[in-house]
Design a protein around this motif. Structure first.
Motif, PDB file in Angstrom:
ATOM      1  N   MET B   3     -60.559  57.704   3.484  1.00 23.41           N
ATOM      2  CA  MET B   3     -60.829  57.086   2.913  1.00 23.41           C
ATOM      3  C   MET B   3     -61.370  55.895   2.736  1.00 23.41           C
ATOM      4  SD  MET B   3     -57.697  58.584   1.469  1.00 23.41           S
ATOM      5  CE  MET B   3     -57.989  60.126   2.395  1.00 23.41           C
ATOM      6  N   THR B   4     -61.669  54.903   2.479  1.00 22.28           N
ATOM      7  CA  THR B   4     -62.618  54.066   2.605  1.00 22.28           C
ATOM      8  C   THR B   4     -64.066  54.952   3.321  1.00 22.28           C
ATOM      9  OG1 THR B   4     -62.824  52.853   4.096  1.00 22.28           O
ATOM     10  CG2 THR B   4     -61.427  52.285   2.351  1.00 22.28           C
ATOM     11  N   ARG B   5     -64.853  54.673   2.087  1.00 19.14           N
ATOM     12  CA  ARG B   5     -66.532  55.348   2.114  1.00 19.14           C
ATOM     13  C   ARG B   5     -66.924  53.660   1.948  1.00 19.14           C
ATOM     14  NH1 ARG B   5     -69.065  59.877  -1.461  1.00 19.14           N
ATOM     15  NH2 ARG B   5     -67.460  59.059  -2.733  1.00 19.14           N
ATOM     16  N   SER B   6     -68.188  54.098   3.468  1.00 17.23           N
ATOM     17  CA  SER B   6     -69.092  52.824   3.183  1.00 17.23           C
ATOM     18  C   SER B   6     -70.356  53.295   3.273  1.00 17.23           C
ATOM     19  CB  SER B   6     -68.715  51.898   4.623  1.00 17.23           C
ATOM     20  OG  SER B   6     -69.317  52.713   5.682  1.00 17.23           O
ATOM     21  N   GLU B   7     -71.376  51.765   3.037  1.00 18.12           N
ATOM     22  CA  GLU B   7     -72.717  52.325   3.650  1.00 18.12           C
ATOM     23  C   GLU B   7     -73.163  53.045   4.072  1.00 18.12           C
ATOM     24  OE1 GLU B   7     -74.956  48.390   4.056  1.00 18.12           O
ATOM     25  OE2 GLU B   7     -73.011  47.448   3.958  1.00 18.12           O
ATOM     26  N   TYR B   8     -72.645  52.646   5.572  1.00 20.90           N
ATOM     27  CA  TYR B   8     -72.607  53.722   6.531  1.00 20.90           C
ATOM     28  C   TYR B   8     -73.172  55.332   6.702  1.00 20.90           C
ATOM     29  CZ  TYR B   8     -72.946  49.229   8.513  1.00 20.90           C
ATOM     30  OH  TYR B   8     -72.863  47.451   8.295  1.00 20.90           O
ATOM     31  N   VAL B  12     -77.718  58.675   8.400  1.00 21.10           N
ATOM     32  CA  VAL B  12     -77.159  60.228   9.188  1.00 21.10           C
ATOM     33  C   VAL B  12     -77.261  59.417  10.558  1.00 21.10           C
ATOM     34  CG1 VAL B  12     -77.319  62.029   8.531  1.00 21.10           C
ATOM     35  CG2 VAL B  12     -79.806  61.305   9.835  1.00 21.10           C
ATOM     36  N   THR B  13     -77.986  58.092  10.952  1.00 20.16           N
ATOM     37  CA  THR B  13     -78.669  57.837  12.388  1.00 20.16           C
ATOM     38  C   THR B  13     -78.371  56.491  12.583  1.00 20.16           C
ATOM     39  OG1 THR B  13     -80.923  57.421  11.758  1.00 20.16           O
ATOM     40  CG2 THR B  13     -80.412  59.671  12.808  1.00 20.16           C
ATOM     41  N   THR B  14     -77.367  55.929  11.507  1.00 21.48           N
ATOM     42  CA  THR B  14     -76.651  54.239  11.596  1.00 21.48           C
ATOM     43  C   THR B  14     -75.343  54.694  11.820  1.00 21.48           C
ATOM     44  OG1 THR B  14     -78.876  54.702   9.357  1.00 21.48           O
ATOM     45  CG2 THR B  14     -76.844  52.485  10.120  1.00 21.48           C
ATOM     46  N   PHE B  15     -75.060  53.895  13.089  1.00 16.86           N
ATOM     47  CA  PHE B  15     -73.698  53.738  13.446  1.00 16.86           C
ATOM     48  C   PHE B  15     -73.232  52.580  12.451  1.00 16.86           C
ATOM     49  CE2 PHE B  15     -75.198  54.490  17.643  1.00 16.86           C
ATOM     50  CZ  PHE B  15     -74.077  55.803  18.293  1.00 16.86           C
ATOM     51  N   SER B  16     -71.912  52.877  12.634  1.00 14.94           N
ATOM     52  CA  SER B  16     -70.699  51.574  11.776  1.00 14.94           C
ATOM     53  C   SER B  16     -70.287  50.430  12.880  1.00 14.94           C
ATOM     54  CB  SER B  16     -69.731  52.146  11.482  1.00 14.94           C
ATOM     55  OG  SER B  16     -68.533  52.398  12.328  1.00 14.94           O
ATOM     56  N   PRO B  17     -70.149  49.398  12.240  1.00 16.01           N
ATOM     57  CA  PRO B  17     -70.189  48.468  12.845  1.00 16.01           C
ATOM     58  C   PRO B  17     -69.067  48.536  14.014  1.00 16.01           C
ATOM     59  CG  PRO B  17     -70.240  47.585  10.522  1.00 16.01           C
ATOM     60  CD  PRO B  17     -70.542  48.692  10.798  1.00 16.01           C
ATOM     61  N   GLU B  18     -68.381  49.864  13.701  1.00 12.95           N
ATOM     62  CA  GLU B  18     -66.956  50.155  14.424  1.00 12.95           C
ATOM     63  C   GLU B  18     -67.939  51.338  15.719  1.00 12.95           C
ATOM     64  OE1 GLU B  18     -66.222  50.540  11.005  1.00 12.95           O
ATOM     65  OE2 GLU B  18     -65.884  48.417  11.571  1.00 12.95           O
ATOM     66  N   GLY B  19     -68.893  51.534  15.848  1.00 11.91           N
ATOM     67  CA  GLY B  19     -69.634  52.377  17.050  1.00 11.91           C
ATOM     68  C   GLY B  19     -69.467  53.653  16.909  1.00 11.91           C
ATOM     69  N   ARG B  20     -69.334  54.019  14.822  1.00  8.22           N
ATOM     70  CA  ARG B  20     -68.987  55.458  15.099  1.00  8.22           C
ATOM     71  C   ARG B  20     -70.155  56.337  13.895  1.00  8.22           C
ATOM     72  NH1 ARG B  20     -63.089  55.201  12.218  1.00  8.22           N
ATOM     73  NH2 ARG B  20     -64.008  57.197  10.909  1.00  8.22           N
ATOM     74  N   LEU B  21     -70.589  57.426  14.099  1.00  8.71           N
ATOM     75  CA  LEU B  21     -71.664  58.068  13.272  1.00  8.71           C
ATOM     76  C   LEU B  21     -70.822  58.725  12.041  1.00  8.71           C
ATOM     77  CD1 LEU B  21     -74.531  58.916  16.459  1.00  8.71           C
ATOM     78  CD2 LEU B  21     -74.776  57.276  14.008  1.00  8.71           C
ATOM     79  N   PHE B  22     -70.799  58.293  11.222  1.00 12.12           N
ATOM     80  CA  PHE B  22     -69.960  59.507   9.996  1.00 12.12           C
ATOM     81  C   PHE B  22     -69.988  60.348  10.124  1.00 12.12           C
ATOM     82  CE2 PHE B  22     -68.531  54.365   8.607  1.00 12.12           C
ATOM     83  CZ  PHE B  22     -67.365  54.752   8.916  1.00 12.12           C
ATOM     84  N   GLN B  23     -71.694  60.637  10.192  1.00 10.77           N
ATOM     85  CA  GLN B  23     -71.774  61.887   9.166  1.00 10.77           C
ATOM     86  C   GLN B  23     -71.903  62.367  10.482  1.00 10.77           C
ATOM     87  OE1 GLN B  23     -73.089  63.295   6.337  1.00 10.77           O
ATOM     88  NE2 GLN B  23     -72.534  60.745   5.954  1.00 10.77           N
ATOM     89  N   VAL B  24     -72.031  62.546  11.635  1.00  8.12           N
ATOM     90  CA  VAL B  24     -71.099  63.286  12.831  1.00  8.12           C
ATOM     91  C   VAL B  24     -69.905  63.917  12.661  1.00  8.12           C
ATOM     92  CG1 VAL B  24     -71.717  63.712  15.278  1.00  8.12           C
ATOM     93  CG2 VAL B  24     -73.158  62.421  13.868  1.00  8.12           C
ATOM     94  N   GLU B  25     -68.609  62.537  12.393  1.00  5.65           N
ATOM     95  CA  GLU B  25     -67.621  62.905  12.427  1.00  5.65           C
ATOM     96  C   GLU B  25     -67.561  64.210  11.840  1.00  5.65           C
ATOM     97  OE1 GLU B  25     -65.495  59.639  12.409  1.00  5.65           O
ATOM     98  OE2 GLU B  25     -66.647  58.737  14.036  1.00  5.65           O
ATOM     99  N   TYR B  26     -67.811  63.823  10.232  1.00  2.00           N
ATOM    100  CA  TYR B  26     -68.281  64.646   8.530  1.00  2.00           C
ATOM    101  C   TYR B  26     -68.420  66.296   9.128  1.00  2.00           C
ATOM    102  CZ  TYR B  26     -67.280  60.204   5.890  1.00  2.00           C
ATOM    103  OH  TYR B  26     -67.589  58.963   5.805  1.00  2.00           O
ATOM    104  N   ALA B  27     -69.147  66.454  10.462  1.00  2.00           N
ATOM    105  CA  ALA B  27     -69.555  67.488  10.781  1.00  2.00           C
ATOM    106  C   ALA B  27     -68.654  68.339  11.180  1.00  2.00           C
ATOM    107  CB  ALA B  27     -70.921  67.336  11.092  1.00  2.00           C
ATOM    108  N   ILE B  28     -67.625  67.798  11.743  1.00  2.00           N
ATOM    109  CA  ILE B  28     -66.965  67.478  12.978  1.00  2.00           C
ATOM    110  C   ILE B  28     -65.332  68.455  12.089  1.00  2.00           C
ATOM    111  CG2 ILE B  28     -64.920  67.064  14.945  1.00  2.00           C
ATOM    112  CD1 ILE B  28     -67.347  66.163  15.998  1.00  2.00           C
ATOM    113  N   GLU B  29     -65.210  67.858  11.027  1.00  2.98           N
ATOM    114  CA  GLU B  29     -64.199  67.712   9.985  1.00  2.98           C
ATOM    115  C   GLU B  29     -64.935  69.491   9.563  1.00  2.98           C
ATOM    116  OE1 GLU B  29     -61.270  66.645   9.705  1.00  2.98           O
ATOM    117  OE2 GLU B  29     -61.714  65.209  11.618  1.00  2.98           O
TER     118      GLU B  29
END
Lengths: 229, 238
Positions: B3-8, B12-29
């Motif tokens: 729901m909340t998008r962030s600067e992370y 594509v190669t930047t981890f979020s502070p929670e340790g996630r790679l959003f673009q990879v997760e979106y790709a899985i979606e």
């Protein structure tokens, strides 16, 4: 001196190769393979060492014997051994001798215009556990045979092997096994005789014969002294 | 979830502070939007079944191939962005041929899968063949080799691969996977696997199954794509 072609032509006589002599040999049986090489390393009339081993283990059931130019052989083996290790990591199994044989051929051919000056024999057990010998020229042309000899003693030993081991043509039906009918100990004796004979006449073959015997139980080595002259 | 998008979200190669790679997760979606693909492993071979969604009667169904041959002993069923799948399969084909050229043996299925995953994981780098984003595709890699027999692997956009006995990917995957879990048996025949694959696919498809909207293939031990007649026979068997 003018560089207009009028003066005498001079050429660099840099020579990158040497021939360090030595003989390598292999005989394949139904369930074993024998690979042998002398340990003399020469250049011209000089013996550089009496203890240079020409056979190296490349993977589990596969050895490589190289005669010719020692420096090239060492580099070639270093490259191949590294590739075997990488292969084992990538494919989770040791490289088979049939695969190794193909890889060596490609490696040699990639140096088609500045070849490794080495004369190679690959000996090992194939996927069925049968003895396998692969024999090469310096630029990678190769063939699976049941026996082969290369290096300085080739001309002396090969006719003896032909006489003792030549099997029926592969074109004859019903197909017959290409493996030598000799038992393992008979094959080892034949190899020893071949080297004793070559050592008499070839000044580049001598000192010691190192004999590797590979069968289902693993790898075993035997040594026989040759004349030191 | 997102729901909340962030600067992370951007790099594509930047981890979020929670340790996630959003673009990879979106790709899985993204794969969950793709058409359903199913693969079932048996001792006699592996069956692949995919749905083919024709959006218009004017579309030529044969141009929507979702089962591809990598080498004569390996095939894959895909779900997600088919264009990405084609790049991956092309890479796999080159690797398989290279392996045969160098080692005079067919490439082990696991090594091939690993090489596809290495490509998947290699996004956002300066390498020549690197993608600017993760591949939006999941593959079911089915193959046979001398040392390890039949093998089925699932790969995802993160480059992770997992071996499976039966696996479904794509929009109907959740339902299909449950069915597979209930119905799969270790001693299945290839024929039983064909039935299970197609009946599972049938249950999660919106349209009625026909030879026009499903594709099937097997690796047993060589890759073989099923003809319309053969698929028809299986449909009638259900």
């Amino acid at each position: 001196m003018p560089h207009d072609g009028s003066g005498p032509t001079t050429r660099a006589n840099w020579s990158p190769y040497d021939n360090n002599g030595g003989t390598v040999l292999a005989v394949a049986g139904e369930d074993y393979v024998v690979c042998a090489a002398d340990t003399r390393m020469s250049t011209g009339y000089n013996i550089l060492t009496r203890d240079y081993k020409k056979i190296d283990q490349m993977s589990d059931k596969c050895v490589l014997a190289s005669a010719g130019f020692m420096a090239d052989a060492v580099t070639l083996k270093k490259t191949l051994k590294a590739r075997c290790t990488t292969y084992e990591f990538q494919n989770d199994k040791p490289m088979g001798c049939v695969s190794f044989a193909q890889m060596l051929s490609n490696t040699l051919y990639y140096r088609r215009f500045f070849p490794y000056y080495t004369f190679n024999i690959v000996a090992g057990l194939d996927a069925e556990g049968k003895g396998a010998v692969f024999t090469y020229d310096a630029v990678g042309s190769y063939e699976r045979t049941n026996y082969s000899c290369q290096g300085s003693g080739q001309g002396l030993i090969m006719p003896v092997l032909d006489n003792q081991l030549k099997t029926v043509s592969p074109l004859v039906l019903p197909a017959q096994s290409s493996a030598t009918p000799l038992s393992e100990s008979e094959a080892v004796d034949l190899v020893k005789d071949c080297f004793a004979t070559a050592g008499e006449r070839d000044i580049y073959t001598g000192d010691t014969v190192e004999i590797w015997i590979i069968n289902k139980d693993g790898v075993r080595k035997e040594y026989q002294e040759l004349k030191l002259d | 979830m997102f729901m909340t998008r962030s600067e992370y979200d951007r790099g594509v190669t930047t981890f979020s502070p929670e340790g996630r790679l959003f673009q990879v997760e979106y790709a899985i979606e993204a794969i969950k939007l793709g058409s359903t693909a199913i693969a079932i492993l048996t001792k006699e071979g592996i069956v692949l079944a995919v749905e083919r969604r024709t959006q218009s009667p004017l579309m030529v169904p044969s141009s929507l191939d979702k089962i591809m041959e990598i080498d004569s002993h390996v095939a894959c069923a895909v779900s997600g962005l088919t264009a990405d799948a084609q790049s991956m399969v092309e890479h796999g084909r080159v690797q398989a041929q290279n392996h045969y050229f160098t080692y005079n043996e067919s490439m082990p299925v696991r090594s091939l899968t690993q090489s596809l995953c290495a490509l998947s994981a290699n996004f956002g780098t300066d390498d020549e063949d690197s993608m600017s984003r993760p591949f939006g595709v999941a593959l079911l890699v089915a193959g046979h080799d001398v040392d390890n027999g039949y093998q089925l692997y699932h790969t995802d956009p993160s480059g992770t691969w997992t071996a499976y006995k039966a696996k479904a990917i794509g929009s109907g995957s959740e339902g299909a996977q449950t069915t597979l879990q209930e119905e799969y048996k270790d001693d299945m025949t290839l024929k039983e696997a064909e039935n299970l694959a197609l009946s599972t696919l049938k249950a999660v498809m919106e349209e009625k199954v026909s030879t026009a909207n499903v594709d099937m293939a097997s690796v047993a031990p060589k890759y073989e794509i099923y003809s319309k007649d053969r698929i028809k026979e299986i449909i009638e068997r259900l």
